[in-house]
Design a protein around this motif. Structure first.
Motif, short mmCIF file in Angstrom:
data_model
loop_
_atom_site.label_atom_id
_atom_site.label_comp_id
_atom_site.label_asym_id
_atom_site.label_seq_id
_atom_site.Cartn_x
_atom_site.Cartn_y
_atom_site.Cartn_z
N ASP A 498 -108.63 -87.31 10.20
CA ASP A 498 -109.29 -86.11 9.68
C ASP A 498 -108.40 -85.29 8.76
O ASP A 498 -108.72 -84.14 8.45
CB ASP A 498 -109.75 -85.25 10.84
CG ASP A 498 -110.77 -85.96 11.72
OD1 ASP A 498 -111.64 -86.65 11.16
OD2 ASP A 498 -110.67 -85.86 12.96
N GLY A 499 -107.26 -85.84 8.34
CA GLY A 499 -106.38 -85.13 7.41
C GLY A 499 -105.10 -84.64 8.05
O GLY A 499 -104.69 -85.13 9.11
N LEU A 500 -104.49 -83.65 7.41
CA LEU A 500 -103.25 -83.06 7.90
C LEU A 500 -103.54 -81.82 8.72
O LEU A 500 -104.25 -80.90 8.26
CB LEU A 500 -102.33 -82.69 6.72
CG LEU A 500 -101.54 -83.80 6.05
CD1 LEU A 500 -100.83 -83.26 4.81
CD2 LEU A 500 -100.53 -84.42 7.00
N LYS A 501 -102.99 -81.76 9.91
CA LYS A 501 -103.16 -80.59 10.77
C LYS A 501 -101.79 -80.06 11.16
O LYS A 501 -100.89 -80.83 11.52
CB LYS A 501 -103.94 -80.96 12.04
CG LYS A 501 -105.30 -81.59 11.78
CD LYS A 501 -106.24 -80.64 11.06
CE LYS A 501 -107.60 -81.30 10.84
NZ LYS A 501 -108.52 -80.44 10.05
N LEU A 502 -101.63 -78.75 11.09
CA LEU A 502 -100.37 -78.12 11.46
C LEU A 502 -100.15 -78.25 12.96
O LEU A 502 -101.03 -77.95 13.77
CB LEU A 502 -100.40 -76.64 11.06
CG LEU A 502 -99.10 -75.85 11.23
CD1 LEU A 502 -98.01 -76.40 10.30
CD2 LEU A 502 -99.32 -74.38 10.94
N LEU A 503 -98.98 -78.75 13.36
CA LEU A 503 -98.64 -78.87 14.77
C LEU A 503 -98.24 -77.51 15.32
O LEU A 503 -97.30 -76.88 14.83
CB LEU A 503 -97.50 -79.88 14.97
CG LEU A 503 -97.10 -80.16 16.41
CD1 LEU A 503 -98.21 -80.90 17.15
CD2 LEU A 503 -95.81 -81.01 16.44
N GLN A 504 -98.95 -77.06 16.32
CA GLN A 504 -98.69 -75.72 16.87
C GLN A 504 -97.52 -75.78 17.87
O GLN A 504 -97.34 -76.73 18.57
CB GLN A 504 -99.94 -75.20 17.57
CG GLN A 504 -101.15 -75.09 16.65
CD GLN A 504 -100.93 -74.13 15.49
OE1 GLN A 504 -100.24 -73.11 15.65
NE2 GLN A 504 -101.50 -74.41 14.34
#
Length: 504
Positions: A498-504
Motif C-alpha cells: 500500500d505504499g510508504l508508511k511512517l513507522l511510529q
C-alpha cells in the motif's frame, strides 16, 4: 566433525601469508563466527575448510583438515549459472514437500517455490532464503554460512538468529551483523593482519562476542601497561648506569697502594663492574613483554563543512505503481524529504525497496543544486570490476584528489598490492570501502544508500555508522542493520503493498 591442524594459507598472487598455524575443532553445539577486517581471509578460510578445491586456484595451503559427516555450504554469492535458473528448476533435485516445516519457518510459499521466475530477478534476501531452504533440505551434520545475514529482512534475520542459536548442528559462519553475532556466537575466531598485512594473527576464544571484546580490550591494556612499565624502568636504569660509567671513566680520584693518584686500579675494577651490569641489562631487554599489536577498524569521515539548510526541499517523489518484471509490488508511493534528514526504508524481502531507491537516485542524480551519490545493492551498477581501485579513482578525480584518495585508502587498510588488484578480485567489504571513499571525495551532500553497512566488518561498521551519524547532509537509505536503524536513522518508513508508511 571438523578439525583443522596447523593450517597455513598463502595468497599466490601477492606471495603473502594469509593465515598461519591455524588449529581449531568445531564441536557439537558450537556456533563459531569468523570475524576480521575486509580482505583478511575470512571467506577464503571458510571455503578451504569446506572444500579445498574452492580456493586451489589462488591459494597455496599446508596443514590438515579432518571432516566427517554431511557438510552444507551457503556461499557469499550465488553462481551465475544458478541465477539464470527459474525457482522451480533450482529445487528440482530436492523434495520441498517433505520439508514443509523449513518452508514455513522461512515464510516461503509453494506458489513462489514452484514459479518460473528467474532467480536473477529476486531480491538479495529472497536469494538467501531459497539457498538456505535447499541447504537445510539435505539435512547436513555441519553448516558453513558465508555472510548469511546479508540482505535479509528483519523478520528473516530473527528466524536466522533463532535457527543458529537453537540448532544442535555445529555451525561455522561469517557475518557482519553485530546483533546476530552477539545473539548467536559462542566461539569467536578473530583473524587480524598486522604490520601492513605482513603478519597474520588468529585469536580463538570460547566466549560470546561482547565478553570477547571486553576481554580483548582488557588484555590489550594490561599487556601494554606491563610492557611500557618494563621499558620505562629499563630506561631509568640505563641512564643511571651511563652516568656511573661516565663518572668512573673520568675519575682521577682513585689512588694506588703507594698513595699516588691513578686512573687505573680501583677505577678499572669499577669500569669492569659497570660493563658487566650493562650486559645483564641487555639480557633483561631480550625478555621484555611484547608491546601488543592489534588491527583496528578503518578510519574515515565526511567533510565537516558539508551542510544542507533544514528547510531545503530535497525530494518530492510520487509513484502510482511500483512494478518489477510486470509484477505489481506497491502503489501510491509518496515521499517528501527536506533538509538534513537521515531517512531509512525497511520492508520485507521482495517488497521492491532497492527498485524504489534506484528510481529515487535517477530523480536526483542530475540535480545541479545538490551533489548526490549512490551506493547500490549491486556495486557493478556504478563500478567497472575490471578496473583496479587506483584506475577507478584516476578516471574520477584530478591529480590532487587522486593523491588524497591514495592516502585515504591507506587509512582504509588497503595494501599497495591490493590497490593494483582488479576490483572484481577484492572482497565485498573492500569494494564497499571504495564506494564509501568515492562518496567522501565527491563531497556529496545527499547520500542514496542501499544497505551501506552490510559488507563492513563488526569492527569497521561502528566507524561507518559514526561517520553517517555525523554527516550533516541528507541520507535516504535502505537497511536491515538494527544498529544502523537505532543509531543513524531519525525517520523510518515501511514499504508495503500500500505504499510508504511512517513507522511510529
Amino acid at each position: 566433525m571438523l578439525q583443522a591442524k596447523n593450517v597455513n594459507l598463502y595468497l599466490l598472487k601477492d606471495d603473502r601469508l594469509l593465515l598461519e598455524n591455524f588449529s581449531f575443532s568445531l564441536g557439537e553445539n558450537d556456533k563459531a563466527v569468523i570475524i576480521g577486517e575486509e580482505g583478511n581471509g575470512k571467506s577464503t578460510l571458510l571455503k578451504y575448510l569446506y572444500d579445498e578445491e574452492l580456493v586451489a586456484d589462488y591459494v597455496q595451503a599446508s596443514g590438515q583438515v579432518v571432516k566427517k559427516g554431511v557438510f552444507g555450504y551457503l556461499p557469499q554469492f550465488m553462481s551465475d549459472e544458478e541465477q539464470q535458473m527459474t525457482i522451480n528448476e533450482y529445487f528440482m533435485d530436492v523434495d520441498i514437500y517433505e520439508n514443509y516445516d523449513i518452508v514455513d519457518s522461512l515464510n516461503l510459499d509453494y506458489d513462489f517455490l514452484l514459479s518460473s521466475q528467474i532467480i536473477r530477478t529476486l531480491s538479495g534476501g529472497e536469494k538467501i532464503k531459497i539457498q538456505l531452504l535447499k541447504l537445510l533440505c539435505n539435512r547436513p551434520d555441519t553448516l558453513f554460512f558465508d555472510e548469511p545475514s546479508n540482505d535479509l529482512d528483519i523478520d528473516t534475520l530473527t528466524f536466522l538468529e533463532e535457527f543458529i542459536k537453537n540448532s544442535s548442528i555445529p555451525i561455522l559462519f561469517i557475518s557482519h551483523d553485530e546483533v546476530l553475532i552477539s545473539n548467536t556466537a559462542n566461539v569467536i575466531i578473530h583473524i587480524e593482519q598486522l604490520i601492513r598485512k605482513t603478519k597474520s594473527a588468529i585469536t580463538i576464544s570460547r566466549l560470546d562476542y561482547e565478553s570477547y571484546l571486553k576481554y580483548r580490550n582488557l588484555q590489550f591494556d594490561k599487556q601494554t601497561q606491563v610492557a611500557l612499565k618494563e621499558r620505562s624502568e629499563y630506561k631509568k636504569k640505563r641512564e643511571r648506569l651511563l652516568q656511573l660509567y661516565e663518572k668512573a671513566r673520568h675519575n682521577t680520584g682513585w689512588k694506588n697502594p703507594d698513595g699516588i693518584a691513578s686512573s687505573d686500579g680501583g677505577a678499572k675494577k669499577s669500569m669492569q663492574a659497570l660493563v658487566s651490569k650493562g650486559k645483564r641489562f641487555e639480557r633483561e631487554k631480550e625478555s621484555f613483554t611484547d608491546i601488543p599489536d592489534r588491527e583496528e577498524g578503518l578510519f574515515t569521515r565526511f567533510d565537516t563543512e558539508i551542510c544542507i539548510p533544514p528547510q531545503k526541499r530535497i525530494l518530492d517523489f510520487s509513484l502510482p505503481e511500483l512494478k518489477v518484471d510486470g509484477k505489481l509490488l506497491s502503489k501510491n508511493i509518496e515521499l517528501s524529504v527536506i533538509g538534513n534528514k537521515h531517512i531509512c526504508i525497511i520492508g520485507k524481502n521482495g517488497a521492491g525497496k532497492s527498485t524504489l531507491l534506484k528510481l529515487i537516485w535517477e530523480s536526483l542524480k542530475d540535480r545541479k543544486d545538490i551533489i548526490a551519490s549512490y551506493m547500490p545493492q549491486d556495486y557493478r551498477d556504478i563500478i567497472d570490476y575490471s578496473l583496479t581501485p587506483t584506475e577507478f579513482l584516476q578516471t574520477c578525480y584530478d591529480k590532487q584528489s587522486y593523491t588524497l584518495a591514495l592516502t585515504y585508502m591507506g587509512t582504509m587498510k588497503f595494501t599497495t598490492d591490493e590497490m593494483q588488484h582488479s576490483i572484481g578480485e577484492l572482497s565485498g567489504g573492500q569494494r564497499a570501502k571504495i564506494i564509501f571513499l568515492n562518496m567522501v571525495l565527491q563531497k556529496a551532500n545527499v547520500l542514496i544508500l542501499d544497505e551501506p553497512t552490510r559488507n563492513f566488518s563488526p569492527l569497521s561498521a561502528p566507524v561507518i555508522r559514526q561517520a553517517l551519524i555525523d554527516f550533516n547532509g541528507t541520507i535516504i537509505s535502505i537497511s536491515h542493520d538494527r544498529k544502523y536503524l537505532d543509531e543513524v536513522a531519525d525517520t523510518i518508513y515501511v514499504l508495503s503493498e500500500d505504499g510508504l508508511k511512517l513507522l511510529q
